[in-house]
Scaffold this active site. Structure first.
Site, PDB file in Angstrom:
ATOM      1  N   CYS B 136       0.832  -1.202   0.000  1.00  0.00           N
ATOM      2  CA  CYS B 136       0.000   0.000   0.000  1.00  0.00           C
ATOM      3  C   CYS B 136       0.867   1.252   0.000  1.00  0.00           C
ATOM      4  CB  CYS B 136      -0.921   0.001   1.222  1.00  0.00           C
ATOM      5  SG  CYS B 136      -1.896   1.507   1.371  1.00  0.00           S
ATOM      6  N   CYS B 139      -0.354   4.164   2.287  1.00  0.00           N
ATOM      7  CA  CYS B 139      -0.148   3.914   3.716  1.00  0.00           C
ATOM      8  C   CYS B 139       1.315   4.091   4.113  1.00  0.00           C
ATOM      9  CB  CYS B 139      -0.539   2.489   4.091  1.00  0.00           C
ATOM     10  SG  CYS B 139      -2.126   1.958   3.487  1.00  0.00           S
ATOM     11  N   ASP B 140       2.214   3.568   3.306  1.00  0.00           N
ATOM     12  CA  ASP B 140       3.595   3.421   3.743  1.00  0.00           C
ATOM     13  C   ASP B 140       4.620   4.245   2.954  1.00  0.00           C
ATOM     14  OD1 ASP B 140       2.498   1.550   5.453  1.00  0.00           O
ATOM     15  OD2 ASP B 140       2.911  -0.131   4.126  1.00  0.00           O
TER      16      ASP B 140
END
Ligand SMILES: Cc1cc2nc3c(=O)[nH]c(=O)nc-3n(C[C@H](O)[C@H](O)[C@H](O)COP(=O)(O)OP(=O)(O)OC[C@H]3O[C@@H](n4cnc5c(N)ncnc54)[C@H](O)[C@@H]3O)c2cc1C
Lengths: 111, 306
Positions: B136, B139-140
């Protein structure tokens, strides 16, 4: 924010995580992270269930980058489990951390 | 304690939320259940350029929130972060147990559980998940500020997310098994001219290496069979999706690949149980096709309940 989950910062890591008498779960979270939002209510619910037996802490990754790097954490959310000052068990990370799986992981920390 | 609904929708992605909009507007008592927050795959897609109605790109998280608000406005109840711990979908009145503590009953159930990232299935992947390997980018991505990273894959998601990751990373090398991308020409053009993006065609990942965190990605050149280790700070994997049909597997026989077969009215073989979105056997899996499925499933369920 529920009282069962307490937020710490990197300078409290040694004392609150490594030096804790009870087992500890530590959640690295970020903002703008839907999987973190999804985990939060599950984390709190499980924290309440184990209140007094296991400490549930969380730490904001953006504000504590060095610690994240030192621990090799590269994604949010990441849950780390500690017992007697040592990391134990497998980390849990990403989107699909189930409440039931978290519960089992925490149970494994207890004698 | 048990709560009664007309329709229970499992999964709050585009398919489930659209079904929620239609079911709630039909004045059906509607609940949408998700083990995460609403939006499905869209909530972590950094931008969507091909969903009609948004002449400018829209952030996936905004589009997700809008879908959810629209369903709630008409009275659909959305339950976030709940786990379905037991279920019986074959009875006339279907029951779902939530977090081992509550029960939801409904006469119709729409399963819209979508898909999740396909793992590569190479050694080291499990070990370094969250320690350098991610699925992701939104997200990261921020973890890789100023870093040199790799993206695996060559479809739309891989190319789009690689472009997004250039905001953070110093360099992004896309590793793809074929000699060209399978993505939309518009984003391919953007990727090939982006100074931060490099491309390694004709290579497949074979293993991940490192001490406590990921340090190297081992790839194989498909033509020469030659293997090499690439130093890396992080690897993002976008090699397709797998359907999330664990819930339905108990009731219906799944088609190859794990997808669910339905009629063109989204009916499964169980009366009153519908499937919609990416979990279905179908040719194209997009937001537009998921919302179409959700529409049809809700209208069909409405007829069934009458
Ligand atoms: C990186 C990426 C970029 C993309 N970009 C685009 C794009 O630009 N344009 C486009 O049209 N499409 C795009 N897609 C594809 C699009 O996102 C999907 O086709 C669409 O989201 C499918 O919708 P869905 O509702 O069927 O499933 P999903 O979006 O997968 O939603 C399923 C939902 O069900 C929930 N769920 C699953 N199992 C359970 C369970 N057991 N209990 C409770 N809840 C459960 C999940 O948490 C999830 O919220 C992209 C996909 C990815 C991965």
């Amino acid at each position: 924010m529920s009282a069962a989950v307490e937020e710490i910062s990197a300078n409290q890591y040694d004392e609150r995580v490594l030096g804790a008498e009870t087992p500890v779960v530590l959640d690295f979270f970020s903002t703008e992270c839907p999987p973190c939002e999804a985990l939060a209510p599950k984390y709190e619910a499980v924290a309440e269930q184990f209140a007094g037996k296991v400490r549930f802490l969380k730490i904001f990754r953006q504000g504590n980058r060095e610690l994240a790097t030192r621990l090799g954490v590269s994604g949010s959310p990441t849950l780390l489990f500690f017992k007697s000052g040592r990391e134990v068990g497998a980390r849990m990370t990403g989107e699909d951390i189930k409440r039931s799986a978290l519960k089992s992981a925490v149970e494994a920390l207890l004698p | 304690m048990s709560e009664r609904y007309d329709v229970a929708i499992i999964g709050a992605g585009p398919a489930g939320l659209t079904a929620g909009i239609y079911a709630a507007r039909a004045r059906l008592r509607t609940i949408v259940l998700d083990e995460s927050v609403p939006g499905g795959q869209v909530k972590t897609t950094h931008k969507v350029s091909n969903y009609p109605g948004f002449p400018e790109d829209v952030h996936g998280s905004e589009l997700s929130a809008a879908f959810a608000r629209q369903a709630e406005r008409f009275g659909a109840r959305i339950r976030r972060s709940v786990e379905i711990t037991a279920h019986d979908l074959s009875a006339f009145v279907k029951t779902l147990e939530l977090d081992e503590s509550e029960t939801v009953e409904a006469r119709a159930v729409i399963v819209a559980t979508g898909a999740k990232p396909r793992p590569l299935g190479v050694p080291g992947e499990d070990t370094f998940k969250g320690r350098g390997i991610s699925y992701c980018a939104t997200c990261d991505g921020a973890y890789f500020e100023g870093k040199d990273i790799h993206v695996i894959g060559g479809g739309n998601s891989a190319v789009e997310e690689a472009l997004f990751l250039t905001q953070f990373a110093r360099s992004v090398t896309i590793v793809h098994q074929f000699e060209q991308f399978q993505a939309e020409p518009a984003s391919v053009g953007e990727a090939l001219t982006n100074p931060k993006i490099r491309v390694l065609f004709g290579h497949e990942p074979r293993a991940f290496h490192g001490e406590t965190a990921l340090e190297a990605l081992e790839v194989e050149a498909l033509r020469t069979r030659e293997r090499k280790r690439l130093q890396t700070d992080g690897v993002f994997v976008f090699v397709g999706m797998v359907p999330r049909t664990d819930l339905l597997a108990r009731y219906v026989e799944l088609a190859p690949g794990g997808y669910v077969e339905t009629t063109d009215a989204m009916e499964t073989r169980i009366p009153g149980v519908y499937a919609a979105g990416d979990i279905r056997v179908k040719r194209f899996r997009q937001i537009t096709t998921a919302v179409a499925d959700g529409t049809i499933a809700a209208l069909a369920a409405q007829k069934y309940l009458r």
